[in-house]
Design a protein around this motif. Structure first.
Motif, mmCIF file in Angstrom:
data_model
loop_
_atom_site.group_PDB
_atom_site.id
_atom_site.type_symbol
_atom_site.label_atom_id
_atom_site.label_comp_id
_atom_site.label_asym_id
_atom_site.label_seq_id
_atom_site.Cartn_x
_atom_site.Cartn_y
_atom_site.Cartn_z
ATOM 1 N N SER A 239 56.530 181.444 63.137
ATOM 2 C CA SER A 239 57.484 181.887 64.168
ATOM 3 C C SER A 239 56.729 182.570 65.288
ATOM 4 C CB SER A 239 58.472 182.906 63.590
ATOM 5 O OG SER A 239 59.349 182.276 62.732
ATOM 6 N N LYS A 240 56.601 181.897 66.416
ATOM 7 C CA LYS A 240 55.715 182.457 67.432
ATOM 8 C C LYS A 240 56.387 183.496 68.318
ATOM 9 C CE LYS A 240 56.366 179.057 71.007
ATOM 10 N NZ LYS A 240 55.829 178.440 72.165
ATOM 11 N N VAL A 241 57.590 183.926 67.959
ATOM 12 C CA VAL A 241 58.262 184.932 68.786
ATOM 13 C C VAL A 241 57.421 186.217 68.889
ATOM 14 C CG1 VAL A 241 59.754 185.688 66.873
ATOM 15 C CG2 VAL A 241 60.477 186.084 69.216
ATOM 16 N N ARG B 236 46.095 182.526 71.011
ATOM 17 C CA ARG B 236 47.360 182.183 71.665
ATOM 18 C C ARG B 236 48.452 183.184 71.295
ATOM 19 N NH1 ARG B 236 47.527 177.335 74.305
ATOM 20 N NH2 ARG B 236 49.051 178.534 75.504
ATOM 21 N N GLY B 237 49.216 183.564 72.301
ATOM 22 C CA GLY B 237 50.265 184.558 72.067
ATOM 23 C C GLY B 237 49.729 185.983 72.049
ATOM 24 N N GLY B 238 48.469 186.146 72.444
ATOM 25 C CA GLY B 238 47.776 187.427 72.274
ATOM 26 C C GLY B 238 48.257 188.560 73.173
ATOM 27 N N SER B 239 49.091 188.261 74.175
ATOM 28 C CA SER B 239 49.592 189.361 75.015
ATOM 29 C C SER B 239 50.457 190.314 74.203
ATOM 30 C CB SER B 239 50.406 188.814 76.185
ATOM 31 O OG SER B 239 49.605 187.989 76.970
ATOM 32 N N ASP B 240 51.113 189.797 73.180
ATOM 33 C CA ASP B 240 51.897 190.673 72.292
ATOM 34 C C ASP B 240 50.981 191.738 71.687
ATOM 35 O OD1 ASP B 240 54.043 188.968 72.706
ATOM 36 O OD2 ASP B 240 53.806 187.897 70.808
ATOM 37 N N THR B 241 49.795 191.294 71.277
ATOM 38 C CA THR B 241 48.855 192.214 70.630
ATOM 39 C C THR B 241 48.304 193.231 71.632
ATOM 40 O OG1 THR B 241 48.346 190.516 69.013
ATOM 41 C CG2 THR B 241 46.756 192.302 69.223
ATOM 42 N N GLN C 269 56.041 197.800 78.122
ATOM 43 C CA GLN C 269 56.958 196.657 78.251
ATOM 44 C C GLN C 269 56.143 195.395 78.501
ATOM 45 O OE1 GLN C 269 59.654 197.994 81.451
ATOM 46 N NE2 GLN C 269 60.960 198.927 79.889
ATOM 47 N N LYS C 270 56.287 194.430 77.606
ATOM 48 C CA LYS C 270 55.518 193.183 77.747
ATOM 49 C C LYS C 270 56.439 192.033 78.159
ATOM 50 C CE LYS C 270 54.039 189.111 75.920
ATOM 51 N NZ LYS C 270 54.686 188.036 75.155
ATOM 52 N N PHE C 271 56.004 191.270 79.151
ATOM 53 C CA PHE C 271 56.789 190.124 79.618
ATOM 54 C C PHE C 271 55.987 188.846 79.401
ATOM 55 C CE2 PHE C 271 58.456 193.821 81.647
ATOM 56 C CZ PHE C 271 59.832 193.613 81.645
HETATM 57 MG MG MG Z 1 54.399 184.671 72.921
#
Ligand code: MG
Ligand code: ADP
Ligand code: ASP
Length: 407
Positions: A208-210, A150-155, A6-8
């Motif tokens: 789309s950075k979602v 940037r946004g790398g926590s998704d990865t 689970q990522k927040f």
């Molecule tokens: Mg993000």
């Protein structure tokens, strides 16, 4: 017992109260009988704050030190979240990327994950502990801290889900799923219950950075069940699937992505000779600068115009580079514009339908919006327009393709 990652994201851990809510949420999931690995971002605004601090010291800080700095944001949230879980009487352990051994290459600020050691995590899970991992960071083969872009926590979350063969990777964020377009720009945007990997990849790559592009790519490659959900309310969210049938709530266009980070550069009147594109773009590539769209006009009188787009952060550098190069190549003029945006229609339905481009161009013409560049692929039509028309263009296209909320 199923394992969930689970990522927040930043907003979801943006204050102590929100971190406490995340603690409640992950404990609830554990009590429902799951093994839980949590990935967190830095508190919202923190990564930007750190970046600004660095720029105050040096306009071009060395990437290695930037990574040491930026990785601290996530270290704060893993510790606070574990404290909140402990306070509620549950066991949790926090790990930085290097403690886990999320091993990456050495491309600082945009490193790629190569390998993850899951042994320590497995041991914790077997002892009924909630494992909390810092997103966005890893360590290279020489022990240097790296970050994933940037946004790398998704990865990080998707890579952990793949390595641990989790039942699902759940990306909790400040919207309740993937929408037909960014709901902040078009309030009538509609949540999609499904979207295909192929479409999500295209949406992410068009801005789309979602979800971070690499996270989608990784999930597709390693068969990770990926879902985007709200951290603030219950709901099914959006599932990223392989199945084209299911995802097609809308047959032609599934979504509209846009990117405000573009800038364009034109070399006017350069000689129309073989190898010119290479002479112009070779030095850009050698400087590790990514080029997005490229257009070359049909030559006339032995000369042609050559236009390409780059990230706005690279604009000044590339413009200067082209002003020098343009003289050498005999260009009549070199011009640049960093107040442009790119908008892309995305949908696997485009493969089998003609006429989408003309509907798009007609809708924009009716609003008097001038199209500056166009590029197409099998499942996408992207255009460049002036920045001031972004909102109008997105809403116009959203309506023209019937994407709005159907209630
Ligand atoms: Mg993000
Ligand atoms: P987090 O901090 O949780 O990682 P992000 O800000 O990276 O969150 O991503 C979520 C944001 O993405 C939303 O708040 C929304 O404004 C934006 N967004 C852009 N395109 C879309 C889309 N098609 N569907 C949903 N959200 C989108
Ligand atoms: N904190 C990082 C960022 O702002 C990583 C992330 O949030 O995914 O880009």
């Amino acid at each position: 017992m199923t394992l969930l990652v689970q990522k927040f994201g930043g907003t979801s851990v943006g204050s102590v109260e929100r971190i406490e809510q995340v603690a409640n949420r992950v404990i609830e999931s554990q009590r429902a009988g799951h093994q839980i690995v949590v990935v967190v971002s830095a508190m919202s605004g923190e990564t930007n704050r750190l970046l600004a601090l660095a720029k105050q010291v040096d306009d071009e800080p060395t990437p290695r030190e930037l990574d040491v700095l930026l990785s601290t944001g996530e270290q704060v949230t893993i510790a606070l979240l574990c404290m909140a879980i402990h306070k509620r009487g549950f066991e949790a352990r926090s790990y930085t990327g290097s403690q886990v051994q999320i091993v990456t290459d050495d491309a600082h600020t945009k490193a790629r994950i190569q390998n993850i050691d899951v042994e320590r995590i497995r041991t914790d899970l077997n002892h009924n502990r909630i494992v909390v991992v810092a997103g966005f960071q890893g360590v290279d083969g020489n022990g240097n801290i790296t970050t994933l872009g940037r946004g790398g926590s998704d990865t990080t979350a998707v890579a952990l889900a793949a390595a641990l063969q989790a039942a699902e990777c759940q990306i909790y964020t400040d919207v309740d799923g993937v929408y037909t377009t960014d709901p902040r720009v078009e309030p009538h945007a509609r949540r999609l219950s499904h979207i295909t990997f192929e479409e999500m990849l295209e949406m992410a790559s068009q801005g789309s950075k979602v979800l971070q592009f690499r996270a989608v790519e990784f999930a597709g490659k390693y068969d990770v069940n990926l879902r985007v959900l709200s951290s603030f309310e219950e709901g099914p969210g959006t599932l990223i699937t392989y199945d084209e049938e299911d995802s097609m709530e809308q047959p032609l266009v599934s979504g509209i992505a846009f990117n405000r980070d573009e800038a364009k550069i034109t070399l006017v009147g350069i000689p129309d000779t073989p190898g010119m594109a290479y002479k112009v773009l070779g030095p850009v590539g050698e400087s590790n600068i990514e080029v997005d769209m490229i257009i070359q006009n049909v030559g006339e009188d032995g000369t042609t115009d050559f236009t390409f787009t780059v990230h706005r952060n690279d604009f000044k550098r590339v413009l200067e580079m082209m002003q020098t190069l343009g003289k050498e190549l005999g260009a009549q003029q070199v011009t640049g514009d960093d107040s442009i945006v790119k908008i892309a229609l995305v949908g696997v339905g485009m493969r089998s339908h003609a006429g989408i481009a003309s509907t798009m161009f007609e809708a924009l013409a009716r609003e008097g919006i001038n199209i500056r560049m166009i590029s197409t692929s099998e499942i996408k039509i992207a255009i460049v327009i002036d920045e001031k028309y972004l909102e109008l263009a997105v809403r116009t296209l959203h309506a023209a393709f019937g994407l709005e909320q159907q209630d």
